[in-house]
Design a protein around this motif. Structure first.
Motif, PDB file in Angstrom:
ATOM      1  N   VAL A  24       0.866  -1.191  -0.038  1.00 39.28           N
ATOM      2  CA  VAL A  24       0.028   0.163  -0.032  1.00 39.28           C
ATOM      3  C   VAL A  24       0.853   1.152   0.048  1.00 39.28           C
ATOM      4  O   VAL A  24       1.928   1.332   0.763  1.00 39.28           O
ATOM      5  CB  VAL A  24      -0.869   0.033   1.330  1.00 39.28           C
ATOM      6  CG1 VAL A  24      -1.772   1.227   1.173  1.00 39.28           C
ATOM      7  CG2 VAL A  24      -1.844  -1.091   1.249  1.00 39.28           C
ATOM      8  N   SER A  27      -0.593   7.028   0.005  1.00 44.22           N
ATOM      9  CA  SER A  27      -2.072   7.556  -0.003  1.00 44.22           C
ATOM     10  C   SER A  27      -3.083   6.518   0.331  1.00 44.22           C
ATOM     11  O   SER A  27      -4.307   6.685   0.479  1.00 44.22           O
ATOM     12  CB  SER A  27      -2.258   8.152  -1.255  1.00 44.22           C
ATOM     13  OG  SER A  27      -2.060   7.275  -2.429  1.00 44.22           O
ATOM     14  N   ASP A  29      -3.299   3.734  -1.429  1.00 54.32           N
ATOM     15  CA  ASP A  29      -3.793   3.101  -2.641  1.00 54.32           C
ATOM     16  C   ASP A  29      -2.730   1.643  -2.899  1.00 54.32           C
ATOM     17  O   ASP A  29      -1.689   1.927  -2.493  1.00 54.32           O
ATOM     18  CB  ASP A  29      -3.658   3.874  -4.034  1.00 54.32           C
ATOM     19  CG  ASP A  29      -4.584   5.142  -4.002  1.00 54.32           C
ATOM     20  OD1 ASP A  29      -5.737   4.836  -3.342  1.00 54.32           O
ATOM     21  OD2 ASP A  29      -4.287   6.025  -4.619  1.00 54.32           O
ATOM     22  N   ARG A  30      -3.241   0.729  -3.288  1.00 52.89           N
ATOM     23  CA  ARG A  30      -2.328  -0.492  -3.820  1.00 52.89           C
ATOM     24  C   ARG A  30      -1.468  -0.146  -4.875  1.00 52.89           C
ATOM     25  O   ARG A  30      -2.042   0.348  -5.888  1.00 52.89           O
ATOM     26  CB  ARG A  30      -3.339  -1.707  -3.838  1.00 52.89           C
ATOM     27  CG  ARG A  30      -4.085  -2.003  -2.784  1.00 52.89           C
ATOM     28  CD  ARG A  30      -4.833  -3.353  -2.946  1.00 52.89           C
ATOM     29  NE  ARG A  30      -3.914  -4.623  -3.352  1.00 52.89           N
ATOM     30  CZ  ARG A  30      -3.248  -5.182  -2.479  1.00 52.89           C
ATOM     31  NH1 ARG A  30      -3.214  -5.321  -1.534  1.00 52.89           N
ATOM     32  NH2 ARG A  30      -2.451  -6.373  -3.197  1.00 52.89           N
ATOM     33  N   ALA A  33      -2.949  -1.660  -8.487  1.00 53.37           N
ATOM     34  CA  ALA A  33      -4.372  -1.512  -8.577  1.00 53.37           C
ATOM     35  C   ALA A  33      -4.338  -1.352 -10.270  1.00 53.37           C
ATOM     36  O   ALA A  33      -5.164  -2.260 -10.788  1.00 53.37           O
ATOM     37  CB  ALA A  33      -4.600  -0.386  -7.960  1.00 53.37           C
ATOM     38  N   ALA A  56     -12.488   4.958 -12.268  1.00 61.25           N
ATOM     39  CA  ALA A  56     -10.915   4.965 -12.231  1.00 61.25           C
ATOM     40  C   ALA A  56     -10.605   5.898 -13.174  1.00 61.25           C
ATOM     41  O   ALA A  56     -11.245   5.915 -14.393  1.00 61.25           O
ATOM     42  CB  ALA A  56     -10.319   3.602 -12.059  1.00 61.25           C
ATOM     43  N   LYS A  98     -13.498   1.053  -5.228  1.00 65.12           N
ATOM     44  CA  LYS A  98     -12.582   0.517  -4.066  1.00 65.12           C
ATOM     45  C   LYS A  98     -11.726  -0.573  -4.445  1.00 65.12           C
ATOM     46  O   LYS A  98     -10.918  -0.281  -5.464  1.00 65.12           O
ATOM     47  CB  LYS A  98     -13.120   0.469  -2.716  1.00 65.12           C
ATOM     48  CG  LYS A  98     -13.602   1.688  -2.050  1.00 65.12           C
ATOM     49  CD  LYS A  98     -14.180   1.713  -0.633  1.00 65.12           C
ATOM     50  CE  LYS A  98     -14.625   2.932  -0.187  1.00 65.12           C
ATOM     51  NZ  LYS A  98     -14.693   3.136   1.411  1.00 65.12           N
ATOM     52  N   ASP A  99     -11.901  -1.858  -3.736  1.00 66.18           N
ATOM     53  CA  ASP A  99     -10.981  -2.900  -4.415  1.00 66.18           C
ATOM     54  C   ASP A  99     -11.871  -3.870  -5.103  1.00 66.18           C
ATOM     55  O   ASP A  99     -11.697  -5.077  -5.223  1.00 66.18           O
ATOM     56  CB  ASP A  99     -10.444  -3.775  -3.317  1.00 66.18           C
ATOM     57  CG  ASP A  99      -9.458  -2.781  -2.588  1.00 66.18           C
ATOM     58  OD1 ASP A  99      -8.791  -2.038  -3.382  1.00 66.18           O
ATOM     59  OD2 ASP A  99      -8.928  -2.934  -1.439  1.00 66.18           O
TER      60      ASP A  99
END
Length: 108
Positions: A24, A27, A29-30, A33, A56, A98-99
Motif C-alpha cells: 500500500v 495515499s 492505494d495499492r 491496482a 477510475a 475501491k477494491d
C-alpha cells in the motif's frame, strides 16, 4: 561536504516515507491496482467489445495490462451514447469501486 551528506540522507528518508515498502502506498492505494484492473479487463472483455471504464482514471499501466484501448465514462448512459454514435454494436463497462471490480455487458 557535511551539508551535502545531510541533504542526501534527508532526501532518501523522504523518498522512503512517501514510497513505503509493501503493498500500500502513502495515499492508501495499492501499488498493483492498475495491474489488477488491466488483467480483469483482459479476462472479461471480448475482442469485439468497446471497453468502458467507470470509477477510475485510464492510465497507461491499465492499457498495458489490458492489451487494448479503454474509454473512460461517468455513467452507463455515456457508454450507451458512445455506442450509438460510433460503429460499434457491443461494449462492456468495467466498474471500479475501491477494491471491487465488476463488469456490465452492453449492446446497442
Amino acid at each position: 561536504m557535511l551539508p551535502a551528506v545531510v541533504i542526501c540522507i534527508t532526501n532518501i528518508a523522504i523518498y522512503y516515507y512517501i514510497n513505503r515498502p509493501g503493498e500500500v502506498s502513502f495515499s492508501g492505494d495499492r501499488y498493483d491496482a492498475e495491474q489488477k484492473i488491466g488483467l480483469f479487463i483482459r479476462e472479461h472483455a471480448k475482442q469485439d467489445e468497446v471497453v468502458f471504464l467507470q470509477g477510475a482514471d485510464v492510465s497507461p499501466q491499465i492499457v498495458y495490462y489490458a492489451h487494448r484501448n479503454i474509454k473512460e465514462v461517468r455513467s452507463e448512459a455515456d457508454a450507451k451514447n458512445f455506442l450509438l454514435l460510433h460503429p460499434a454494436d457491443r461494449g462492456i463497462i468495467i466498474q471500479v469501486k475501491k477494491d471491487t471490480l465488476t463488469s456490465i455487458p452492453l449492446s446497442e
